[in-house]
Design an enzyme around this catalytic site. Sequence first.
Site, PDB file in Angstrom:
ATOM      1  N   GLU A   1      38.687  45.507  55.269  1.00 37.94           N
ATOM      2  CA  GLU A   1      37.631  45.758  54.288  1.00 37.94           C
ATOM      3  C   GLU A   1      38.078  46.766  53.237  1.00 37.94           C
ATOM      4  O   GLU A   1      37.786  46.609  52.044  1.00 37.94           O
ATOM      5  CB  GLU A   1      36.357  46.242  54.985  1.00 37.94           C
ATOM      6  CG  GLU A   1      35.674  45.185  55.833  1.00 37.94           C
ATOM      7  CD  GLU A   1      35.287  43.948  55.029  1.00 37.94           C
ATOM      8  OE1 GLU A   1      34.851  44.080  53.866  1.00 37.94           O
ATOM      9  OE2 GLU A   1      35.432  42.843  55.566  1.00 37.94           O
TER      10      GLU A   1
ATOM     11  N   HIS B   1      35.418  41.342  45.575  1.00 36.88           N
ATOM     12  CA  HIS B   1      35.799  41.737  46.935  1.00 36.88           C
ATOM     13  C   HIS B   1      36.020  40.484  47.796  1.00 36.88           C
ATOM     14  O   HIS B   1      37.002  40.413  48.550  1.00 36.88           O
ATOM     15  CB  HIS B   1      34.691  42.609  47.530  1.00 36.88           C
ATOM     16  CG  HIS B   1      34.821  42.869  48.998  1.00 36.88           C
ATOM     17  ND1 HIS B   1      35.318  44.049  49.518  1.00 36.88           N
ATOM     18  CD2 HIS B   1      34.522  42.092  50.082  1.00 36.88           C
ATOM     19  CE1 HIS B   1      35.312  43.988  50.839  1.00 36.88           C
ATOM     20  NE2 HIS B   1      34.838  42.811  51.207  1.00 36.88           N
ATOM     21  N   GLU B   2      35.126  39.498  47.685  1.00 40.30           N
ATOM     22  CA  GLU B   2      35.282  38.278  48.474  1.00 40.30           C
ATOM     23  C   GLU B   2      36.503  37.480  48.029  1.00 40.30           C
ATOM     24  O   GLU B   2      37.214  36.904  48.862  1.00 40.30           O
ATOM     25  CB  GLU B   2      34.015  37.430  48.380  1.00 40.30           C
ATOM     26  CG  GLU B   2      32.754  38.116  48.893  1.00 40.30           C
ATOM     27  CD  GLU B   2      32.905  38.675  50.299  1.00 40.30           C
ATOM     28  OE1 GLU B   2      33.702  38.114  51.088  1.00 40.30           O
ATOM     29  OE2 GLU B   2      32.257  39.685  50.607  1.00 40.30           O
TER      30      GLU B   2
ATOM     31  N   HIS C   1      39.520  38.836  49.684  1.00 47.65           N
ATOM     32  CA  HIS C   1      39.752  38.302  51.031  1.00 47.65           C
ATOM     33  C   HIS C   1      40.495  36.967  50.954  1.00 47.65           C
ATOM     34  O   HIS C   1      41.378  36.692  51.766  1.00 47.65           O
ATOM     35  CB  HIS C   1      38.418  38.102  51.746  1.00 47.65           C
ATOM     36  CG  HIS C   1      37.843  39.352  52.335  1.00 47.65           C
ATOM     37  ND1 HIS C   1      38.569  40.210  53.139  1.00 47.65           N
ATOM     38  CD2 HIS C   1      36.592  39.888  52.255  1.00 47.65           C
ATOM     39  CE1 HIS C   1      37.800  41.212  53.529  1.00 47.65           C
ATOM     40  NE2 HIS C   1      36.605  41.040  52.999  1.00 47.65           N
TER      41      HIS C   1
END
Length: 318
Positions: A205, A134-135, A138
């Site tokens: 998100e 997930h990071e 980003h």
Amino acid sequence: MNHLKTFTLLAALTALFVGIGYLIGGTTGMLIALVFAGGMNLFSYWNADKIVLRMYRAQPVDETHPNAVVRAYVGDVVQMARDAGLPRPVVAIIPNDQPNAFATGRNPENAAVCATTGLLDMLTREEIRGVMAHELAHVKNRDTLTMTVTATVAGAIAALANFAMFFGGGEDRERPGGIVGMLALMILAPMAAGLVQMAISRTREYEADKVGAEIAKDPASLASALEKIEAYARRIHNPTAERNPASGQLFIINPLAGRGADNLFSTHPNTGNRVKALLALGTQMGLAPRRAAFTEVAPGPVTTSVPTTPSRAPGPWG
């Protein structure tokens, strides 16, 4: 599009900052705030990530770390970054009991991903992979510049608004609003800065969840991780985030109180909605539903942050 979004957010935050300067010191205060905001924006572009990493005492780690858990964490991040076509990011750990994670950096070439020691202690390897994917999403989506700069500038706005109370008394013909204006300023300016942050947080998100699940090829583990992180964040405080609330939007789950509700001032989407979206994505990807029962682990002393001698036996995946 992300560069336009960053410019728009910085313009909105700069306008807030200049407005605060006007309410504090009239025309003179506005001009001073404008000059200061310009310098702050330039400084934030180049240094906001370093400020955040220093604030949270992030410690870079690599594959030579003596703790097997940390070595596996680094190896998984490096492998997923390579698979996603990203440059190798700085991989760091944050000495904090609350399980959480964030990414920072002005571009993929200068990115850093960070996990707390609580995350490494309390989640399974698959869940940690999901969170760090997930990071990395980003980073891939180039969200990190917007997230980091917005957190830094919004924090400065909130601090300036609170500082304004020291100038609330007395009579100053150049300062509009008087004491009433100053009280409104102290309440509304941080609120307005929070709304600017919120404008991008929720959609960002959801998209990072989707891209991250595709990077890790495991939506279910990310869904499980989100549920665990929220549950622990409700009762394990993050003192640094509490002192710097504008930085809360950087994390995968709100570190301030663990609230997941989609209320007016939440910078994070409802966790239940994120979990549903991830499980639906797993079905679309043709993956069989796989949900392990959530059993809380009693938080113990954080050991993964020790940079020299490991103080615990490697986990089953180390």
